[in-house]
Scaffold this motif. Structure first.
Motif, PDB file in Angstrom:
ATOM      1  N   GLN A   1       0.839  -1.205   0.000  1.00 26.13           N
ATOM      2  CA  GLN A   1       0.000   0.000   0.000  1.00 26.13           C
ATOM      3  C   GLN A   1       0.875   1.257   0.000  1.00 26.13           C
ATOM      4  OE1 GLN A   1      -2.627   0.284   3.370  1.00 26.13           O
ATOM      5  NE2 GLN A   1      -4.063   1.592   2.268  1.00 26.13           N
ATOM      6  N   GLU A   2       1.935   1.263   0.789  1.00 24.05           N
ATOM      7  CA  GLU A   2       2.861   2.404   0.806  1.00 24.05           C
ATOM      8  C   GLU A   2       3.531   2.579  -0.555  1.00 24.05           C
ATOM      9  OE1 GLU A   2       5.750   2.136   3.950  1.00 24.05           O
ATOM     10  OE2 GLU A   2       4.208   1.751   5.461  1.00 24.05           O
ATOM     11  N   LYS A   3       3.901   1.473  -1.176  1.00 20.16           N
ATOM     12  CA  LYS A   3       4.537   1.522  -2.487  1.00 20.16           C
ATOM     13  C   LYS A   3       3.578   2.113  -3.519  1.00 20.16           C
ATOM     14  CE  LYS A   3       7.065  -1.447  -5.695  1.00 20.16           C
ATOM     15  NZ  LYS A   3       7.491  -2.816  -6.004  1.00 20.16           N
ATOM     16  N   GLN A   4       2.331   1.712  -3.489  1.00 17.86           N
ATOM     17  CA  GLN A   4       1.327   2.252  -4.408  1.00 17.86           C
ATOM     18  C   GLN A   4       1.109   3.742  -4.173  1.00 17.86           C
ATOM     19  OE1 GLN A   4      -0.285   0.979  -7.014  1.00 17.86           O
ATOM     20  NE2 GLN A   4       0.841  -0.940  -6.802  1.00 17.86           N
ATOM     21  N   ALA A   5       1.083   4.156  -2.904  1.00 18.64           N
ATOM     22  CA  ALA A   5       0.896   5.574  -2.577  1.00 18.64           C
ATOM     23  C   ALA A   5       2.070   6.402  -3.102  1.00 18.64           C
ATOM     24  CB  ALA A   5       0.744   5.747  -1.072  1.00 18.64           C
ATOM     25  N   LYS A   6       3.288   5.899  -2.952  1.00 22.00           N
ATOM     26  CA  LYS A   6       4.470   6.600  -3.461  1.00 22.00           C
ATOM     27  C   LYS A   6       4.413   6.738  -4.979  1.00 22.00           C
ATOM     28  CE  LYS A   6       7.881   5.579   0.116  1.00 22.00           C
ATOM     29  NZ  LYS A   6       9.141   4.888   0.421  1.00 22.00           N
ATOM     30  N   LEU A   7       4.030   5.661  -5.656  1.00 20.72           N
ATOM     31  CA  LEU A   7       3.937   5.701  -7.112  1.00 20.72           C
ATOM     32  C   LEU A   7       2.896   6.718  -7.565  1.00 20.72           C
ATOM     33  CD1 LEU A   7       4.178   1.939  -8.159  1.00 20.72           C
ATOM     34  CD2 LEU A   7       5.740   3.777  -8.766  1.00 20.72           C
ATOM     35  N   LYS A   8       1.765   6.720  -6.880  1.00 25.68           N
ATOM     36  CA  LYS A   8       0.692   7.646  -7.252  1.00 25.68           C
ATOM     37  C   LYS A   8       1.118   9.093  -7.020  1.00 25.68           C
ATOM     38  CE  LYS A   8      -4.267   8.132  -6.860  1.00 25.68           C
ATOM     39  NZ  LYS A   8      -5.488   7.662  -6.236  1.00 25.68           N
ATOM     40  N   LYS A   9       1.799   9.337  -5.906  1.00 22.64           N
ATOM     41  CA  LYS A   9       2.268  10.691  -5.593  1.00 22.64           C
ATOM     42  C   LYS A   9       3.345  11.123  -6.586  1.00 22.64           C
ATOM     43  CE  LYS A   9       3.929  13.519  -1.792  1.00 22.64           C
ATOM     44  NZ  LYS A   9       4.415  13.541  -0.412  1.00 22.64           N
ATOM     45  N   GLN A  10       4.221  10.204  -6.931  1.00 22.42           N
ATOM     46  CA  GLN A  10       5.315  10.495  -7.852  1.00 22.42           C
ATOM     47  C   GLN A  10       4.789  10.769  -9.257  1.00 22.42           C
ATOM     48  OE1 GLN A  10       8.003   7.202  -8.607  1.00 22.42           O
ATOM     49  NE2 GLN A  10       9.749   8.534  -8.209  1.00 22.42           N
ATOM     50  N   GLN A  11       3.709  10.101  -9.612  1.00 22.59           N
ATOM     51  CA  GLN A  11       3.134  10.239 -10.942  1.00 22.59           C
ATOM     52  C   GLN A  11       2.595  11.653 -11.163  1.00 22.59           C
ATOM     53  OE1 GLN A  11      -0.212   7.660 -11.657  1.00 22.59           O
ATOM     54  NE2 GLN A  11       0.697   6.975 -13.573  1.00 22.59           N
ATOM     55  N   GLY A  12       2.063  12.259 -10.126  1.00 22.88           N
ATOM     56  CA  GLY A  12       1.555  13.619 -10.236  1.00 22.88           C
ATOM     57  C   GLY A  12       0.276  13.672 -11.035  1.00 22.88           C
ATOM     58  N   HIS A  13       0.066  14.775 -11.733  1.00 25.24           N
ATOM     59  CA  HIS A  13      -1.137  14.950 -12.531  1.00 25.24           C
ATOM     60  C   HIS A  13      -0.957  14.285 -13.889  1.00 25.24           C
ATOM     61  CE1 HIS A  13      -2.715  17.701  -9.596  1.00 25.24           C
ATOM     62  NE2 HIS A  13      -1.606  18.410  -9.641  1.00 25.24           N
ATOM     63  N   SER A  14      -2.004  13.656 -14.333  1.00 25.18           N
ATOM     64  CA  SER A  14      -1.928  13.024 -15.646  1.00 25.18           C
ATOM     65  C   SER A  14      -2.077  14.068 -16.742  1.00 25.18           C
ATOM     66  CB  SER A  14      -3.019  11.958 -15.780  1.00 25.18           C
ATOM     67  OG  SER A  14      -4.283  12.575 -15.797  1.00 25.18           O
ATOM     68  N   ALA A  15      -1.741  13.697 -17.937  1.00 21.48           N
ATOM     69  CA  ALA A  15      -1.804  14.623 -19.075  1.00 21.48           C
ATOM     70  C   ALA A  15      -3.231  15.066 -19.333  1.00 21.48           C
ATOM     71  CB  ALA A  15      -1.208  13.969 -20.302  1.00 21.48           C
ATOM     72  N   THR A  16      -4.180  14.166 -19.171  1.00 23.80           N
ATOM     73  CA  THR A  16      -5.577  14.533 -19.421  1.00 23.80           C
ATOM     74  C   THR A  16      -6.070  15.557 -18.411  1.00 23.80           C
ATOM     75  OG1 THR A  16      -6.333  12.612 -18.165  1.00 23.80           O
ATOM     76  CG2 THR A  16      -6.180  12.358 -20.541  1.00 23.80           C
ATOM     77  N   GLU A  17      -5.661  15.413 -17.151  1.00 28.57           N
ATOM     78  CA  GLU A  17      -6.053  16.386 -16.129  1.00 28.57           C
ATOM     79  C   GLU A  17      -5.468  17.759 -16.448  1.00 28.57           C
ATOM     80  OE1 GLU A  17      -5.063  15.054 -12.219  1.00 28.57           O
ATOM     81  OE2 GLU A  17      -6.161  13.181 -12.459  1.00 28.57           O
ATOM     82  N   GLN A  18      -4.221  17.786 -16.906  1.00 26.98           N
ATOM     83  CA  GLN A  18      -3.589  19.053 -17.256  1.00 26.98           C
ATOM     84  C   GLN A  18      -4.285  19.699 -18.442  1.00 26.98           C
ATOM     85  OE1 GLN A  18       0.534  18.097 -17.800  1.00 26.98           O
ATOM     86  NE2 GLN A  18       0.986  18.237 -15.626  1.00 26.98           N
ATOM     87  N   LYS A  19      -4.672  18.910 -19.417  1.00 23.12           N
ATOM     88  CA  LYS A  19      -5.374  19.446 -20.589  1.00 23.12           C
ATOM     89  C   LYS A  19      -6.731  20.006 -20.198  1.00 23.12           C
ATOM     90  CE  LYS A  19      -3.155  16.567 -24.054  1.00 23.12           C
ATOM     91  NZ  LYS A  19      -3.323  15.464 -24.995  1.00 23.12           N
ATOM     92  N   LYS A  20      -7.434  19.317 -19.300  1.00 25.77           N
ATOM     93  CA  LYS A  20      -8.742  19.796 -18.850  1.00 25.77           C
ATOM     94  C   LYS A  20      -8.595  21.128 -18.127  1.00 25.77           C
ATOM     95  CE  LYS A  20     -10.981  15.319 -18.353  1.00 25.77           C
ATOM     96  NZ  LYS A  20     -11.504  14.334 -17.397  1.00 25.77           N
TER      97      LYS A  20
END
Length: 77
Positions: free
Chosen positions: A15-34
């Protein structure tokens, strides 16, 4: 197969590993475009180009479409 305490530890670690990955990923390209599309409010009547504010729209219109009549919403800006 892990059991008991070891299972709980591995689940927490995963669960911690998944949280780190999600945080590291940041905003997706689609969210930025919106978000960018929400910011571009004004649309040029001639070329359909999008601008964030009326001042930029007026500058665009004066530079790109000098022969066309200025739209009424830009005359007082």
């Amino acid at each position: 197969m892990a059991r008991g305490h070891q299972k709980i530890q591995s689940q927490a670690k995963a669960q911690e590993k998944q949280a780190k990955l999600k945080k590291q990923q940041g905003h997706s390209a689609t969210e930025q475009k919106k978000a960018a599309m929400k910011a571009l409010v004004y649309i040029c009547a001639v070329c359909k180009s999008q601008m964030p504010d009326p001042k930029t729209y007026k500058q665009h219109f004066e530079n790109k479409h000098p022969k066309n009549d200025m739209p009424p919403e830009l005359k007082d800006v």
